[in-house]
Every structure is written in structure tokens, then in C-alpha cells.
Write an enzyme that holds these catalytic residues in place. Sequence first.
Site, PDB file in Angstrom:
ATOM      1  N   LYS A  22      33.416   8.090   4.831  1.00  0.00           N
ATOM      2  CA  LYS A  22      32.975   9.167   3.920  1.00  0.00           C
ATOM      3  C   LYS A  22      34.175   9.784   3.196  1.00  0.00           C
ATOM      4  CE  LYS A  22      32.456  13.418   5.729  1.00  0.00           C
ATOM      5  NZ  LYS A  22      33.167  14.548   5.150  1.00  0.00           N
ATOM      6  N   ASN A  23      35.250  10.051   3.943  1.00  0.00           N
ATOM      7  CA  ASN A  23      36.366  10.778   3.338  1.00  0.00           C
ATOM      8  C   ASN A  23      37.240   9.911   2.437  1.00  0.00           C
ATOM      9  OD1 ASN A  23      35.407  13.075   4.458  1.00  0.00           O
ATOM     10  ND2 ASN A  23      36.904  13.196   6.122  1.00  0.00           N
ATOM     11  N   ARG A  95      32.118  20.970   0.021  1.00  0.00           N
ATOM     12  CA  ARG A  95      33.395  21.496  -0.474  1.00  0.00           C
ATOM     13  C   ARG A  95      34.184  20.418  -1.232  1.00  0.00           C
ATOM     14  NH1 ARG A  95      37.209  23.141   1.566  1.00  0.00           N
ATOM     15  NH2 ARG A  95      37.289  25.352   1.170  1.00  0.00           N
ATOM     16  N   CYS A 119      34.242  27.712   5.348  1.00  0.00           N
ATOM     17  CA  CYS A 119      33.122  27.064   6.018  1.00  0.00           C
ATOM     18  C   CYS A 119      33.239  27.367   7.498  1.00  0.00           C
ATOM     19  CB  CYS A 119      33.062  25.574   5.700  1.00  0.00           C
ATOM     20  SG  CYS A 119      34.192  24.571   6.627  1.00  0.00           S
ATOM     21  N   ARG A 124      39.746  27.636   4.701  1.00  0.00           N
ATOM     22  CA  ARG A 124      39.921  26.462   3.850  1.00  0.00           C
ATOM     23  C   ARG A 124      40.154  26.783   2.365  1.00  0.00           C
ATOM     24  NH1 ARG A 124      35.853  21.822   5.567  1.00  0.00           N
ATOM     25  NH2 ARG A 124      37.532  20.546   4.726  1.00  0.00           N
ATOM     26  N   PRO A 125      41.253  27.490   2.068  1.00  0.00           N
ATOM     27  CA  PRO A 125      41.549  27.785   0.662  1.00  0.00           C
ATOM     28  C   PRO A 125      41.955  26.522  -0.110  1.00  0.00           C
ATOM     29  CG  PRO A 125      43.389  28.433   2.050  1.00  0.00           C
ATOM     30  CD  PRO A 125      42.303  27.964   2.977  1.00  0.00           C
ATOM     31  N   ASP A 127      44.351  26.944  -2.618  1.00  0.00           N
ATOM     32  CA  ASP A 127      45.485  27.481  -3.370  1.00  0.00           C
ATOM     33  C   ASP A 127      46.561  26.432  -3.666  1.00  0.00           C
ATOM     34  OD1 ASP A 127      45.775  27.584  -0.513  1.00  0.00           O
ATOM     35  OD2 ASP A 127      47.613  28.735  -0.753  1.00  0.00           O
ATOM     36  N   LEU A 128      46.764  25.488  -2.737  1.00  0.00           N
ATOM     37  CA  LEU A 128      47.834  24.504  -2.949  1.00  0.00           C
ATOM     38  C   LEU A 128      47.463  23.512  -4.048  1.00  0.00           C
ATOM     39  CD1 LEU A 128      48.782  23.884   0.801  1.00  0.00           C
ATOM     40  CD2 LEU A 128      49.854  25.453  -0.822  1.00  0.00           C
ATOM     41  N   ASP A 310      39.378  15.771  13.260  1.00  0.00           N
ATOM     42  CA  ASP A 310      37.985  15.330  13.158  1.00  0.00           C
ATOM     43  C   ASP A 310      37.501  14.601  14.420  1.00  0.00           C
ATOM     44  OD1 ASP A 310      37.874  16.438  10.667  1.00  0.00           O
ATOM     45  OD2 ASP A 310      38.003  14.557   9.558  1.00  0.00           O
ATOM     46  N   ILE A 332      45.039  22.354  13.038  1.00  0.00           N
ATOM     47  CA  ILE A 332      44.710  22.218  11.612  1.00  0.00           C
ATOM     48  C   ILE A 332      43.777  23.325  11.126  1.00  0.00           C
ATOM     49  CG2 ILE A 332      43.834  20.631   9.815  1.00  0.00           C
ATOM     50  CD1 ILE A 332      46.298  19.508  11.255  1.00  0.00           C
ATOM     51  N   ARG A 402      25.455  14.588   7.022  1.00  0.00           N
ATOM     52  CA  ARG A 402      26.431  14.617   5.925  1.00  0.00           C
ATOM     53  C   ARG A 402      27.445  13.492   6.047  1.00  0.00           C
ATOM     54  NH1 ARG A 402      29.506  19.963   5.254  1.00  0.00           N
ATOM     55  NH2 ARG A 402      30.454  18.533   3.779  1.00  0.00           N
TER      56      ARG A 402
HETATM   57  C1  EPZ Z   1      40.060  16.901   4.798  1.00  0.00           C
HETATM   58  O1  EPZ Z   1      39.730  18.238   4.477  1.00  0.00           O
HETATM   59  C2  EPZ Z   1      38.815  16.244   5.329  1.00  0.00           C
HETATM   60  N1  EPZ Z   1      37.791  16.280   4.296  1.00  0.00           N
HETATM   61  C3  EPZ Z   1      38.377  16.973   6.588  1.00  0.00           C
HETATM   62  O2  EPZ Z   1      37.252  16.293   7.123  1.00  0.00           O
HETATM   63  C4  EPZ Z   1      39.496  16.930   7.625  1.00  0.00           C
HETATM   64  O3  EPZ Z   1      39.134  17.682   8.747  1.00  0.00           O
HETATM   65  C5  EPZ Z   1      40.766  17.530   7.011  1.00  0.00           C
HETATM   66  O4  EPZ Z   1      41.101  16.842   5.775  1.00  0.00           O
HETATM   67  C6  EPZ Z   1      41.981  17.445   7.915  1.00  0.00           C
HETATM   68  O5  EPZ Z   1      42.203  16.117   8.268  1.00  0.00           O
HETATM   69  C7  EPZ Z   1      37.785  15.341   3.345  1.00  0.00           C
HETATM   70  O6  EPZ Z   1      38.603  14.447   3.302  1.00  0.00           O
HETATM   71  C8  EPZ Z   1      36.684  15.404   2.353  1.00  0.00           C
HETATM   72  P1  EPZ Z   1      43.256  19.925   4.321  1.00  0.00           P
HETATM   73  P2  EPZ Z   1      40.688  19.098   3.549  1.00  0.00           P
HETATM   74  O7  EPZ Z   1      43.403  20.409   2.931  1.00  0.00           O
HETATM   75  O8  EPZ Z   1      41.399  18.228   2.609  1.00  0.00           O
HETATM   76  C9  EPZ Z   1      44.985  24.362   4.755  1.00  0.00           C
HETATM   77  C10 EPZ Z   1      35.122  16.134   8.098  1.00  0.00           C
HETATM   78  O9  EPZ Z   1      34.568  16.553   9.152  1.00  0.00           O
HETATM   79  N2  EPZ Z   1      45.018  24.406   3.276  1.00  0.00           N
HETATM   80  O10 EPZ Z   1      44.083  18.771   4.739  1.00  0.00           O
HETATM   81  O11 EPZ Z   1      39.891  20.226   3.023  1.00  0.00           O
HETATM   82  C11 EPZ Z   1      43.550  24.280   5.315  1.00  0.00           C
HETATM   83  O12 EPZ Z   1      42.921  25.540   5.351  1.00  0.00           O
HETATM   84  C12 EPZ Z   1      36.025  17.029   7.305  1.00  0.00           C
HETATM   85  O13 EPZ Z   1      34.912  15.002   7.629  1.00  0.00           O
HETATM   86  C13 EPZ Z   1      45.543  25.514   2.639  1.00  0.00           C
HETATM   87  O14 EPZ Z   1      45.971  26.496   3.267  1.00  0.00           O
HETATM   88  O15 EPZ Z   1      41.724  19.644   4.617  1.00  0.00           O
HETATM   89  C14 EPZ Z   1      43.794  23.645   6.656  1.00  0.00           C
HETATM   90  O16 EPZ Z   1      44.181  24.623   7.566  1.00  0.00           O
HETATM   91  C15 EPZ Z   1      36.090  18.438   7.786  1.00  0.00           C
HETATM   92  N3  EPZ Z   1      45.549  25.530   1.267  1.00  0.00           N
HETATM   93  C16 EPZ Z   1      44.979  22.695   6.392  1.00  0.00           C
HETATM   94  O17 EPZ Z   1      45.602  23.172   5.197  1.00  0.00           O
HETATM   95  C17 EPZ Z   1      45.097  24.490   0.510  1.00  0.00           C
HETATM   96  O18 EPZ Z   1      45.143  24.568  -0.729  1.00  0.00           O
HETATM   97  C18 EPZ Z   1      44.594  21.230   6.192  1.00  0.00           C
HETATM   98  O19 EPZ Z   1      43.502  21.154   5.282  1.00  0.00           O
HETATM   99  C19 EPZ Z   1      44.588  23.358   1.185  1.00  0.00           C
HETATM  100  C20 EPZ Z   1      44.567  23.329   2.566  1.00  0.00           C
END
Ligand code: EPZ
Length: 426
Positions: A22-23, A95, A119, A124-125, A127-128, A310, A332, A402
Amino acid sequence: MDKFRIKGGKVLRGTVAISGAKNSALPVMAAALLTAEKVTLHNIPKVRDLITMSKLLAFMDAKVSVTEMPASDYVIEALKLNHVEAPYELVKTMRASVLTLGPLMARVGMARVSLPGGCAIGARPVDLHLKALEQMGAEIETSHGYIEARVPKGRLKGAHIVFEKITVTGTENILMAAVLAEGETVLENAAREPEVTDLVEMLGKMGAEISGHGTSTLRIRGVDQLHGTEHSVIPDRIEAGTFLVAGAITGGELMITHCEPEHLGAVIAKLGQAGVPIEIVNKTTMRVQGAKRLVGADVTTEEYPGFATDMQAQYMALATQAEGTSVISETIFENRYLHASEMIRMGANISVDGRKGVVRGPAQLSGTTVQASDLRASAGLVLAGLVASGETTIERVYHIDRGYEGIVEKLRGVGADIERVHGAAS
Ligand code: EPZ
């Protein structure tokens, strides 16, 4: 709302074929927006998030053709994008809709994307993602719950971006923005997840110039345009990991096919430490057996190649059956233990303190009614239900729909007593 009803205690035996990731499917579908030519995608898992993504692309006026619904093959043709918007109605259910931001900025120079809220598992901002786009020359405002972004100069400019934190979809979004930008973009501290590498591979087939794939520094030389391509997404490593735990926890023997064991190094190592025998049969097949003696082992979730967040809920289910103490550290997401309170209701001995979960086992779980709170938490509860005595009812399984293709059918196929109970539409 549908529910799952599980009668625990069955030993799982047989063969399970793993679906596409999916991802990986989500970003490669979004990447189809980068070209006016036809993009053909294979091995897309038949899960709700991908249907949502196809609705989103269609909303933007991309032509999405499928031969069946849900589909595993998609043909996407984004000839002209008339609505460069990801509306709240779709973003609130997924998202990952934010993954259209990078491609829209690259191809059209403007986008209006609803801000994904927090969520269940954390704030899950994004901002980056936004900061990196601004570094590339985008002007971004957030108002009325929407990200309004545009490129005043018409084309994004390459930039040197150092992510403060590793972000998977952030890396994917900026990769897709950079492939059509003017000049070179360097992404440092980029995510190394196999799903990012899969996207890099697909973009390469479309004519993008990217080097450093699989490492934390990606270099992208922007090109004027990309062309259509055909791509098959990688197997879902989290689904494969979930079935590894299913085989181990029920004391059975599962042959897991159509997977990439190479993507599961940390999970295989940790399960091995807990006493689970896993054999890598070949590049796409693993065999898991029930442990003679399951022992507690501590685990810390990390970015790839570390132990995936995950897989944390599924590992917690396993730890409830292991002798001794397992300390789980979730690094995470700040709130990813919602399954723990439901497992405790089933008789597990778990205490949670902030980002630490301490599991003492083994505990005889007993079936009851539990609530699924997010995708992977639901998988953890299904695993707990498989070993619990009596009947477990899992409510709100729309979360599991999902991201797990045919989980009921796949589990039944290897001997689980599980059924879907259809409820009224929510
Ligand atoms: C991806 O989410 C996956 N989703 C998630 O899978 C997975 O848990 C996650 O990566 C971590 O491996 C998809 O690929 C669609 P991140 P993502 O940005 O990209 C913080 C599932 O169950 N952060 O790597 O949204 C954030 O809050 C899902 O399939 C910021 O602070 O995760 C988190 O603490 C759930 N600012 C950390 O970084 C930002 O702009 C990592 O999040 C972006 C992220």
C-alpha cells in the site's frame, strides 16, 4: 460498520501470498500526475486507501482506468489537470492524499491541498514537506484548513534540503517535486524505506535523473518533462511481517510467498531473538514456524532499516505470549499504543508509560469485544484474537480494510476461524 469475529486457538498452516505494498502504491499513483502520458501500474493491493487515491486523481481530471474494482492494475492518464485540489472530504479519510502536493507543484505550479489533521497515532504535521517546497521557491499559505501553494516563477528550483527529521512521505513528496524542477536538488537525511526506493525506480523509468537510491542522500537533476511508463509495486513488507507473527503466535507453519525477505531484516532478526524459527527459502519466499519456546525480547522502532513502527502492534501481540519481559520503545509516533489497552482487556499484562510499553508474558488471552483504532493496531488485535480463548469481536475494521488485502480470506485459507460480520454502512 463491519466487524471481525475470531474463534481463537487454531493452528495456522499453509501458504499465503503477499499483496503489493500500500505504501508504495500510494506514491507511485501520485507520481502518475507528473506526466501527460499513460502510466500503467501493477500489483496494486485491493485496499480502500488505493480506491481513495484513484478517486482523488479522478477528481483532478486524470483518467483512471481499471478492469475491475477494487483493481490490482491501474492505467492513469493525467493529460490535463483541471482541478489541482485535494479536497477535505478525501484527505480526511486518507492523510496520504498530501502526496499529490509535490507532483502538482512540479507539473502545474499550483495546488490546494486540505491540511491532513492529526490521526489516532499522533499529530503528524507536514511542516517538513512545506518547508522543503518553500526552499524550492514555492509560496505557501495555510488558511481555512487548506495548504495553498504556488510557484511564482512557474517552475520550482533545485535546492539543498536537509530534513530535520526523517520523513517517508516528505521524502517522496519532495522527490516528486524535484524531478521536474530547474537544476539539481539534494535531499539529505532522506528516508531509505523500500517504498521510497520503489518510487525512485518508477521515476527513473519515467525519465527522471536520480542518484543515491537506497541511501540517505538523494540527488535529483530536474528534467523538462517525464514520460509514461509501466511499473509493478514491491510486495508489502508489513503484511508479510504480520503473517510471520501469525504463524509464530499460533504455533503453526506458514509458507509466505510473493514477498521480499530482504526488506524484513530487522523484523526477522527480532523474531529470531524471540525464538521464532524463520527460514528464507528464496528471494521471494519465507517459512515461519511456531517457536518451541517464545521468549521476551526488547524492541525499539526506528526508520528503515530498523524495526518498523508499522510492526509494533503485531510484535506486542507476540510479546504477550512470550516468557519474560519485552520492553517496546516507540520512537516514531507519540501515541501508537492504542491497541495496548484493548490487549489488556483481553488479559495481557502490559503497562504503558509514554513511549514505552512493557509486556510481561506469557498471558492466556481471552476473547472479548475490542475496538480497532488504526490500521496496524487492528492487525495486532487480529493476532491477539487468533490465540485468545473463545470468541473475539473486533469492531471498526474499516481501519484494517484500508491496508490489508483480503485478510479474512487469507487467514481462513491457512486455517483461522475468522469471519467478517457485515454491519450497516457508517
Ligand atoms: C509513513 O507515514 C507511512 N505512511 C506510515 O504508515 C508509517 O508508519 C510512517 O511512514 C513511518 O514509517 C505512508 O507511507 C503512506 P513520517 P508518514 O513522515 O510519511 C514526523 C501505515 O500504517 N514528521 O515518516 O506520514 C511525524 O509526525 C502508516 O501504513 C514531522 O514532524 O510518516 C512522525 O513523528 C501509518 N513533520 C515522524 O516525523 C513532517 O513534516 C515520521 O513520520 C513530517 C513528519
